[in-house]
Write a protein that holds these residues in place. Sequence first.
Motif, mmCIF file in Angstrom:
data_model
loop_
_atom_site.group_PDB
_atom_site.id
_atom_site.type_symbol
_atom_site.label_atom_id
_atom_site.label_comp_id
_atom_site.label_asym_id
_atom_site.label_seq_id
_atom_site.Cartn_x
_atom_site.Cartn_y
_atom_site.Cartn_z
ATOM 1 N N LYS A 200 -36.045 -49.682 -64.823
ATOM 2 C CA LYS A 200 -34.897 -49.658 -65.718
ATOM 3 C C LYS A 200 -35.074 -48.577 -66.776
ATOM 4 O O LYS A 200 -36.172 -48.335 -67.269
ATOM 5 C CB LYS A 200 -34.811 -51.004 -66.426
ATOM 6 C CG LYS A 200 -34.172 -52.104 -65.617
ATOM 7 C CD LYS A 200 -33.863 -53.150 -66.626
ATOM 8 C CE LYS A 200 -33.282 -54.412 -66.251
ATOM 9 N NZ LYS A 200 -33.115 -55.304 -67.373
ATOM 10 N N LYS A 201 -33.965 -47.975 -67.177
ATOM 11 C CA LYS A 201 -34.103 -46.866 -68.135
ATOM 12 C C LYS A 201 -34.533 -47.357 -69.524
ATOM 13 O O LYS A 201 -35.181 -46.646 -70.277
ATOM 14 C CB LYS A 201 -32.827 -46.026 -68.202
ATOM 15 C CG LYS A 201 -31.554 -46.795 -68.415
ATOM 16 C CD LYS A 201 -30.380 -45.832 -68.341
ATOM 17 C CE LYS A 201 -29.046 -46.518 -68.385
ATOM 18 N NZ LYS A 201 -28.637 -47.171 -67.139
ATOM 19 N N ILE A 202 -34.157 -48.634 -69.829
ATOM 20 C CA ILE A 202 -34.601 -49.208 -71.108
ATOM 21 C C ILE A 202 -36.112 -49.161 -71.203
ATOM 22 O O ILE A 202 -36.680 -48.772 -72.225
ATOM 23 C CB ILE A 202 -34.129 -50.679 -71.211
ATOM 24 C CG1 ILE A 202 -32.611 -50.750 -71.289
ATOM 25 C CG2 ILE A 202 -34.781 -51.364 -72.393
ATOM 26 C CD1 ILE A 202 -32.013 -50.294 -72.574
ATOM 27 N N ILE B 112 -37.377 -45.810 -71.916
ATOM 28 C CA ILE B 112 -37.223 -45.446 -73.333
ATOM 29 C C ILE B 112 -38.270 -46.138 -74.192
ATOM 30 O O ILE B 112 -38.904 -45.523 -75.056
ATOM 31 C CB ILE B 112 -35.798 -45.796 -73.805
ATOM 32 C CG1 ILE B 112 -34.811 -44.841 -73.123
ATOM 33 C CG2 ILE B 112 -35.673 -45.681 -75.310
ATOM 34 C CD1 ILE B 112 -33.394 -45.317 -73.161
ATOM 35 N N VAL B 113 -38.464 -47.445 -73.944
ATOM 36 C CA VAL B 113 -39.446 -48.189 -74.718
ATOM 37 C C VAL B 113 -40.829 -47.577 -74.543
ATOM 38 O O VAL B 113 -41.584 -47.397 -75.505
ATOM 39 C CB VAL B 113 -39.444 -49.684 -74.317
ATOM 40 C CG1 VAL B 113 -40.612 -50.413 -74.943
ATOM 41 C CG2 VAL B 113 -38.130 -50.331 -74.716
ATOM 42 N N MET C 62 -41.160 -44.494 -76.492
ATOM 43 C CA MET C 62 -41.322 -44.797 -77.915
ATOM 44 C C MET C 62 -42.734 -45.257 -78.233
ATOM 45 O O MET C 62 -43.309 -44.887 -79.251
ATOM 46 C CB MET C 62 -40.329 -45.872 -78.334
ATOM 47 C CG MET C 62 -38.937 -45.313 -78.516
ATOM 48 S SD MET C 62 -37.926 -46.470 -79.414
ATOM 49 C CE MET C 62 -36.487 -45.474 -79.718
#
Lengths: 955, 133
Positions: free
Chosen positions: B2-4, B7-8, B11
Amino acid sequence: MEGIPYLNEHLWPGRIGHAGILLAFTAAILSAFSYFMSVQRADYADEAATWKKIGRGAFLGHALGVFTVVGMLFYVMIREYTEYQYVWAHVSDDLPLKYIFSAFWEGQEGSFLLWMFWHVVLGGLLVASAKNWESPVLAVLMLIEVFISIMILGIYIGEVRIGSNPTLLLRNTMDAPIFANADYLSLIKGNGLNPLLQNYWMTIHPPTLFLGFASTAVPFAFAIAGLWKKDFEGWIKPALPWALFSGMILGTGILMGGAWAYEALSFGGYWAWDPVENMSLVPWLTLLAGIHTHLVAKSTGYSIRSTFFFYIISFVLVLYSTYMTRSGVLGDTSAHAFTEMGLETQLVLFVLTFLLIGLVLLIARFRQIPEPKPEESLVSKEFWLFIGSLVLLFSALLITASTSLPVFNKIMESFNPAYVGRVITDPIPHYNKYQLWIGIFIGLLSGGVQFLRFREMNWAGNSAKFFLHTGVTLALSGALTWLCTRWINAYAWQYVLLLFAGCFTLIANLDYIITFLRGRLKVGGSVLAHIGFGMMIVGILASGLNKRFVSINTFVMDGLIEGGDSERLKNNVLLFKGVPMQMAGYEVTYVSDTLDNVTRTYTVNYQKKDESGKVLEEFDLHPNILYDKSFTKIAASNPDTKQYLHKDIFTHISSLPQVEMDMEFRKKREDSLRYQPHSLRLGQTYSFTDTVLLRDRDTFVLKQYSLRLEEITREATHPDYKAQQGDLTAGAVISVKRDDDDSTYTVTPMVILRGQLVYYFPSQINELSARVRLHPDVFDQIYTPEESLTYKEFTFKQGQIVDFEGLQLRFDGFNPKAEHPALQKEESDLAVGARMSVLTPQGGQFQAQPVFFIRDNTPFNLKDEVENLGLHLRFLSLDPKTETIQLMAARKLPQEDFPAAIELATNSLRSDYIVMEAIEFPGINLFWLGSTLMMLGLGLSMTHRIGQLYKKERA
Amino acid sequence: MKKIYVIVLVMIVAGIALLINAAGDTSTYSTFEDAARSGGKVKIAGQLAKDKEMHYDPQKDPNYFTFYLTDTEGNERKVVLLREKPQDFEMSEQIVLTGKMKGDEFVATEMLMKCPSKYKDEEIYINAEKENS
């Protein structure tokens, strides 16, 4: 010290208060437990309802307990019952009533009570409005209350004290010999409130901030309730207004703290990345992140998991900040943490308990929390809202990590005692350099996300509009950024980027509110908040980056320190009274100062002139300093600020002559002066030569001084002299001249005799570094000494006239209501005056009234004097039978021409200057306006959401 | 993936990188010797040498204040603070300075003082003494 019958103590408020604490604590346990059972037994409606009833009753009991303690503590503080430790530590008899509130929450116990008080108020609202969420939410809230009540419980388990009880008596908290005295209360005085906290912001900032802290418990309790009852979506709607409320109040509380720092503290700014400030900001950031995912969850069902996480972490961070500021772990890294009180273990347990409850529940339920299958689209508003929340979380974690360095040190030291703790060398640049990027991301996101509206509706039909709006916004933002860089001289590319982000979000949201919402502000809370955010960014950059020191002394000798960067730090200038100084385009003059009680207020005049010397602009600023209550040291220095629309000029006193700052030094200094006595007749001029130390050169030069006595008088005044009954005063007018100075200085020193003590009131001539005082011998010269008088006794009947030394004395009658400057009447006194007329051969008539009085069976008499005639009259006794009085009279003309004793010291220090710092903050109002708009936006959203809730209900 | 999560992950990596980078912003409390050796900007904790001379003459330079500080190793050096003399300076229990060595002097640009708490029990004892005498 048992068994001593102490005098004047008031023990009942303490007993009631203590009962209140115990009630609050036990009722909180009962309430939490009952509400808990009411949830657990939810399947059995009757049982659950009974548990709920008990829970409510216990909640009321808890509320009663909390209100009682708060009420009693206020009561003893207002009445100044210093037998209570809390009163003794925070109140003093000179503390104005308006600061009683500040004093109440100055201490740890008071602020814990404030926190509990707000939980009770919020709890009451929840009982009234939360319906089927009442039981689980209140169960969590009351569990929190249990933990906070422990902090003020003050019981001992073995040797370990649990909590600190605010209703304790002073004599029970410390062991001092004074408590062997039954009347110890007459000997002690309260310590009073720290003068820095005697500011109106301190009356409203702590309650607002604590309401903010307390309100984070509500979304937390809703989140826990949702997880606990496995109702993952039901809590979303009722909790939203609470979360918005919390965001608004906590944000406002933080801002008020900034306003207080800016107005009352002298560091010159509203934010200093102090650990205490950081730890109140961090929960607000995560709360905002939560509000954003909450909105996503409400409209699409995505991000429920992260909303749970954000609300749990926000509340845990509030607890963590409580631990940081109250346990003493910050040590010397923070300027304003609370004093340590041995609550550390309790605080750690408090934090860990709720961290565990939250995390364990969240992990256990994680898989069950619904998450819509198809992933959010990359171009959906919700996706970017979520990214924004992650950026906020990221910011919060960075700040927390840096601020937690002392905690990290402490943990390391407990494993390895040899570990040497680390500190952040330059905190402000450290935080700024990371948070700068957060600002840029948030700015670009909160502006850019507004354009996704075109994408969501009907992309084909709206793409032209999309490009138009985006293009125009980008162009306008670029132009505005360019203008701003010119205004505030921000040319570093990072700053330009941040400025652009701020301008971009400002314009994008303005565009949204005008063209999309068509000005319907009611639904535009979030837009308003983001406009505020944009303004705030510009304001922060303008005022922080471009703060300019006005007080740069260009005349200071250079070469003391080599190197360029030290020049930057020369921010203080010295101003002599009445001598204007040019600085940064202003002509600044220290005009005057006035002392009122313990506050000395300075008037500093600013003038801006054009080339011809015409005054273009003029204003006065009034910074002040506060002495401590014993008037020995300076306790606080309060700045004053001239506010323009586009900038502020901030001015504060950073130093004063030591004789003005330190009264002990002043006394020592006065004692060390080399006073030379000189005898002068009226109108006589006397010249002499004295050696004077040349500043900075360790050499002496000879200077010629001349003194002239202009006048000598009994009725004298002096700025420092406060008249008291019975004072004998003498004053003189003296002119002083030094040969190297063209001016003649006129001074009016004074000396007084009070009882047996002589008090000098010298006069300072700052220009000559000289000090003049009057010798007490002068009393003998202007007042005739009693021993040089020869009295003669007379017996008078009313109306009788007697000749005495060429004068006629007539007794006109008694005055039963006699008054005399030296007579301080007591109730038992029998005082009577003899009204005397004195007639001179030239036909003049004078009145006199000597007084005779009996106090405690002893007769006294008080002299009256006819100064012009040198006549002294004393009323010795009276005989009621014959209605006669005994009087004695003496006459001695005062010396017409006598030498007065004057003393001059030529080694006095100048004391007529201030050391001042002045800073110009351009655009600071943009910061205040922007941040206020953010809070207004949150408030607007909250009312809108509450409206929605009730509309649904009615429908 | 998943792209989330992508991103996480990004980060987290960025966060760790930043924190490692930020370690450079920290320092331990130095001593005068360390400061002389490194020549850079350091923090020094120590105590005011109360028997030594203090000098502040605002008429000459309101931004120049000198005193002597004993560091944690017991070394004593003259300190030049490029600011006004703070109030209650003599009362300080501990002083933290930020600055660097220049020759024999430590030139400080910032100073934090730790003063005794205002909740002193002194008054109680003073009054008690008055009572006894």
